[in-house]
Motif scaffolding. Structure first.
Motif, PDB file in Angstrom:
ATOM      1  N   GLU A 193    -113.205 -16.119 -45.727  1.00  0.00           N
ATOM      2  CA  GLU A 193    -113.354 -17.525 -46.091  1.00  0.00           C
ATOM      3  C   GLU A 193    -113.382 -17.707 -47.602  1.00  0.00           C
ATOM      4  O   GLU A 193    -112.760 -18.630 -48.147  1.00  0.00           O
ATOM      5  CB  GLU A 193    -114.641 -18.074 -45.470  1.00  0.00           C
ATOM      6  CG  GLU A 193    -114.845 -19.557 -45.709  1.00  0.00           C
ATOM      7  CD  GLU A 193    -116.115 -20.075 -45.048  1.00  0.00           C
ATOM      8  OE1 GLU A 193    -116.401 -21.286 -45.176  1.00  0.00           O
ATOM      9  OE2 GLU A 193    -116.809 -19.272 -44.383  1.00  0.00           O
ATOM     10  N   ALA A 194    -114.109 -16.814 -48.292  1.00  0.00           N
ATOM     11  CA  ALA A 194    -114.157 -16.890 -49.757  1.00  0.00           C
ATOM     12  C   ALA A 194    -112.780 -16.649 -50.362  1.00  0.00           C
ATOM     13  O   ALA A 194    -112.399 -17.291 -51.351  1.00  0.00           O
ATOM     14  CB  ALA A 194    -115.153 -15.871 -50.296  1.00  0.00           C
ATOM     15  N   GLU A 195    -112.014 -15.744 -49.764  1.00  0.00           N
ATOM     16  CA  GLU A 195    -110.665 -15.471 -50.264  1.00  0.00           C
ATOM     17  C   GLU A 195    -109.767 -16.692 -50.093  1.00  0.00           C
ATOM     18  O   GLU A 195    -108.981 -17.034 -50.988  1.00  0.00           O
ATOM     19  CB  GLU A 195    -110.087 -14.264 -49.526  1.00  0.00           C
ATOM     20  CG  GLU A 195    -108.660 -13.901 -49.902  1.00  0.00           C
ATOM     21  CD  GLU A 195    -108.532 -13.410 -51.329  1.00  0.00           C
ATOM     22  OE1 GLU A 195    -107.397 -13.413 -51.842  1.00  0.00           O
ATOM     23  OE2 GLU A 195    -109.563 -13.035 -51.932  1.00  0.00           O
ATOM     24  N   ARG A 196    -109.886 -17.375 -48.942  1.00  0.00           N
ATOM     25  CA  ARG A 196    -109.082 -18.583 -48.739  1.00  0.00           C
ATOM     26  C   ARG A 196    -109.464 -19.675 -49.727  1.00  0.00           C
ATOM     27  O   ARG A 196    -108.597 -20.382 -50.250  1.00  0.00           O
ATOM     28  CB  ARG A 196    -109.252 -19.072 -47.299  1.00  0.00           C
ATOM     29  CG  ARG A 196    -108.562 -18.187 -46.261  1.00  0.00           C
ATOM     30  CD  ARG A 196    -108.502 -18.877 -44.909  1.00  0.00           C
ATOM     31  NE  ARG A 196    -109.841 -19.081 -44.355  1.00  0.00           N
ATOM     32  CZ  ARG A 196    -110.463 -18.239 -43.567  1.00  0.00           C
ATOM     33  NH1 ARG A 196    -109.869 -17.106 -43.225  1.00  0.00           N
ATOM     34  NH2 ARG A 196    -111.658 -18.489 -43.077  1.00  0.00           N
ATOM     35  N   GLU A 197    -110.771 -19.832 -50.004  1.00  0.00           N
ATOM     36  CA  GLU A 197    -111.200 -20.833 -50.985  1.00  0.00           C
ATOM     37  C   GLU A 197    -110.671 -20.493 -52.372  1.00  0.00           C
ATOM     38  O   GLU A 197    -110.259 -21.384 -53.125  1.00  0.00           O
ATOM     39  CB  GLU A 197    -112.726 -20.917 -50.988  1.00  0.00           C
ATOM     40  CG  GLU A 197    -113.315 -21.518 -49.713  1.00  0.00           C
ATOM     41  CD  GLU A 197    -114.828 -21.573 -49.749  1.00  0.00           C
ATOM     42  OE1 GLU A 197    -115.404 -21.068 -50.738  1.00  0.00           O
ATOM     43  OE2 GLU A 197    -115.433 -22.110 -48.806  1.00  0.00           O
ATOM     44  N   ARG A 198    -110.696 -19.218 -52.714  1.00  0.00           N
ATOM     45  CA  ARG A 198    -110.184 -18.811 -54.025  1.00  0.00           C
ATOM     46  C   ARG A 198    -108.704 -19.139 -54.164  1.00  0.00           C
ATOM     47  O   ARG A 198    -108.264 -19.677 -55.191  1.00  0.00           O
ATOM     48  CB  ARG A 198    -110.404 -17.309 -54.219  1.00  0.00           C
ATOM     49  CG  ARG A 198    -109.957 -16.765 -55.573  1.00  0.00           C
ATOM     50  CD  ARG A 198    -110.094 -15.260 -55.625  1.00  0.00           C
ATOM     51  NE  ARG A 198    -109.134 -14.615 -54.742  1.00  0.00           N
ATOM     52  CZ  ARG A 198    -107.877 -14.339 -55.093  1.00  0.00           C
ATOM     53  NH1 ARG A 198    -107.426 -14.675 -56.292  1.00  0.00           N
ATOM     54  NH2 ARG A 198    -107.065 -13.734 -54.251  1.00  0.00           N
ATOM     55  N   ARG A 199    -107.934 -18.854 -53.117  1.00  0.00           N
ATOM     56  CA  ARG A 199    -106.506 -19.148 -53.165  1.00  0.00           C
ATOM     57  C   ARG A 199    -106.257 -20.649 -53.248  1.00  0.00           C
ATOM     58  O   ARG A 199    -105.351 -21.100 -53.959  1.00  0.00           O
ATOM     59  CB  ARG A 199    -105.821 -18.565 -51.929  1.00  0.00           C
ATOM     60  CG  ARG A 199    -105.802 -17.042 -51.879  1.00  0.00           C
ATOM     61  CD  ARG A 199    -105.115 -16.539 -50.627  1.00  0.00           C
ATOM     62  NE  ARG A 199    -105.123 -15.091 -50.548  1.00  0.00           N
ATOM     63  CZ  ARG A 199    -104.631 -14.385 -49.547  1.00  0.00           C
ATOM     64  NH1 ARG A 199    -104.083 -15.027 -48.514  1.00  0.00           N
ATOM     65  NH2 ARG A 199    -104.675 -13.070 -49.552  1.00  0.00           N
ATOM     66  N   ALA A 200    -107.065 -21.451 -52.528  1.00  0.00           N
ATOM     67  CA  ALA A 200    -106.904 -22.901 -52.577  1.00  0.00           C
ATOM     68  C   ALA A 200    -107.181 -23.432 -53.978  1.00  0.00           C
ATOM     69  O   ALA A 200    -106.463 -24.308 -54.476  1.00  0.00           O
ATOM     70  CB  ALA A 200    -107.837 -23.562 -51.560  1.00  0.00           C
ATOM     71  N   LYS A 201    -108.221 -22.901 -54.625  1.00  0.00           N
ATOM     72  CA  LYS A 201    -108.540 -23.348 -55.993  1.00  0.00           C
ATOM     73  C   LYS A 201    -107.440 -22.960 -56.962  1.00  0.00           C
ATOM     74  O   LYS A 201    -107.089 -23.728 -57.865  1.00  0.00           O
ATOM     75  CB  LYS A 201    -109.874 -22.747 -56.424  1.00  0.00           C
ATOM     76  CG  LYS A 201    -111.078 -23.330 -55.684  1.00  0.00           C
ATOM     77  CD  LYS A 201    -112.369 -22.698 -56.147  1.00  0.00           C
ATOM     78  CE  LYS A 201    -113.561 -23.282 -55.401  1.00  0.00           C
ATOM     79  NZ  LYS A 201    -114.849 -22.654 -55.838  1.00  0.00           N
ATOM     80  N   ILE A 202    -106.888 -21.762 -56.779  1.00  0.00           N
ATOM     81  CA  ILE A 202    -105.805 -21.327 -57.666  1.00  0.00           C
ATOM     82  C   ILE A 202    -104.579 -22.212 -57.486  1.00  0.00           C
ATOM     83  O   ILE A 202    -103.950 -22.634 -58.462  1.00  0.00           O
ATOM     84  CB  ILE A 202    -105.463 -19.846 -57.391  1.00  0.00           C
ATOM     85  CG1 ILE A 202    -106.612 -18.948 -57.843  1.00  0.00           C
ATOM     86  CG2 ILE A 202    -104.173 -19.450 -58.099  1.00  0.00           C
ATOM     87  CD1 ILE A 202    -106.401 -17.491 -57.511  1.00  0.00           C
ATOM     88  N   ILE A 203    -104.244 -22.524 -56.236  1.00  0.00           N
ATOM     89  CA  ILE A 203    -103.087 -23.386 -55.980  1.00  0.00           C
ATOM     90  C   ILE A 203    -103.314 -24.779 -56.558  1.00  0.00           C
ATOM     91  O   ILE A 203    -102.411 -25.385 -57.148  1.00  0.00           O
ATOM     92  CB  ILE A 203    -102.817 -23.454 -54.462  1.00  0.00           C
ATOM     93  CG1 ILE A 203    -102.374 -22.088 -53.946  1.00  0.00           C
ATOM     94  CG2 ILE A 203    -101.761 -24.514 -54.150  1.00  0.00           C
ATOM     95  CD1 ILE A 203    -102.234 -22.025 -52.448  1.00  0.00           C
ATOM     96  N   ASN A 204    -104.533 -25.319 -56.401  1.00  0.00           N
ATOM     97  CA  ASN A 204    -104.850 -26.636 -56.948  1.00  0.00           C
ATOM     98  C   ASN A 204    -104.751 -26.637 -58.466  1.00  0.00           C
ATOM     99  O   ASN A 204    -104.202 -27.578 -59.070  1.00  0.00           O
ATOM    100  CB  ASN A 204    -106.254 -27.039 -56.501  1.00  0.00           C
ATOM    101  CG  ASN A 204    -106.577 -28.475 -56.881  1.00  0.00           C
ATOM    102  OD1 ASN A 204    -105.696 -29.328 -56.944  1.00  0.00           O
ATOM    103  ND2 ASN A 204    -107.852 -28.749 -57.140  1.00  0.00           N
TER     104      ASN A 204
END
Length: 256
Positions: free
Chosen positions: A179-190
């Protein structure tokens, strides 16, 4: 006369026993390992096999592929994570003579060597490798087990890891990590999206600043878009240059 008939019957009976003990029929997938007075003399089959009664003894060997279920093994991975792993192995006998002479029970021996190899190989791998690199681990297991069973005339063709069970606490930790990895990727994409948008806005500002007519066209387009909507209140934005021009005219009139 009755005694003679009885003797004949007994002789016929023993002849039938003699023939029955000397004849064997082997199927297409079977081979017979023949021992004469305890010494290995030949490998025969398939088809009709003739043996010397009392002297010869035959051991049947099945050449078909055997599916061996490796029981679940308790494994401690290299990063000290306990896991319970089971697997399946496929093997067949390619040398019937060695499978009988070199090992007492090739099926049991193959099962035991597969269990020990499974614990040994998987104990050198980390949990992430155990979950993500099964194909490579399967190849390593097959190669090692096959090398050890080769002297027995047994060929191991495939080894597949079936299930990997890990403690529930570790499963929850992995879920939080994912879950933390998915949040990190979402923040990077944003962040990348905002960065690209800011670059485009900066380029647009440079173009508009070099051509004031572009700003006026944009102003008129904005008014047109506002007029399309059925609003009760319409706010007309005025350019600052226009306001400054009116302010300058008012100061000049006051000075006169």
């Amino acid at each position: 006369m009755a005694v003679a008939i009885g003797v004949v019957v007994v002789l016929v009976f023993f002849v039938l026993i003699f023939l029955g003990s000397s004849v064997r029929v082997l199927r297409e997938y079977e081979r017979g390992v023949i021992f004469r007075l305890g010494r290995l003399i030949a490998q025969k089959g398939p088809g009709l096999i003739l043996l010397v009664p009392v002297i010869d003894r035959m051991v049947r060997v099945d050449l078909r592929t055997v599916t061996l279920n490796i029981p679940p093994q308790e494994v401690i991975t290299r990063d000290n994570v306990p896991a319970r792993v089971n697997a399946v192995a496929y093997f067949r006998v390619i040398d019937p003579n060695n499978s009988i002479v070199e090992v007492e029970n090739f099926l049991l021996a193959t099962s035991q060597i597969a269990q020990t190899t499974l614990r040994s190989v998987l104990g050198k791998a980390e949990l992430d490798q155990l979950l993500a690199e099964r194909e490579r681990l399967n190849e390593d297991l097959q190669k090692i087990i096959d090398e050890q069973t080769e002297p027995w005339g047994v060929k191991v063709s495939t080894v597949e890891i079936k299930d990997v069970e890990i403690p529930e606490q570790m499963q929850r930790a992995m879920a939080r990590q994912a879950e933390a990895e998915r949040e990190r990727r979402a923040k990077i994409i944003n962040a990348e999206g905002e960065f690209q948008a800011s670059e485009k806005l900066a380029q647009a500002a440079d173009i508009i600043s070099k051509n004031p007519a572009t700003l006026q066209l944009r102003y008129l387009q904005t008014l047109l878009e506002m007029g399309v909507n059925q609003n009760t209140t319409i706010v007309f934005p005025l350019p600052i240059d226009l306001i400054e021009a009116f302010t300058a005219m008012a100061r000049n009139n006051a000075a006169k």
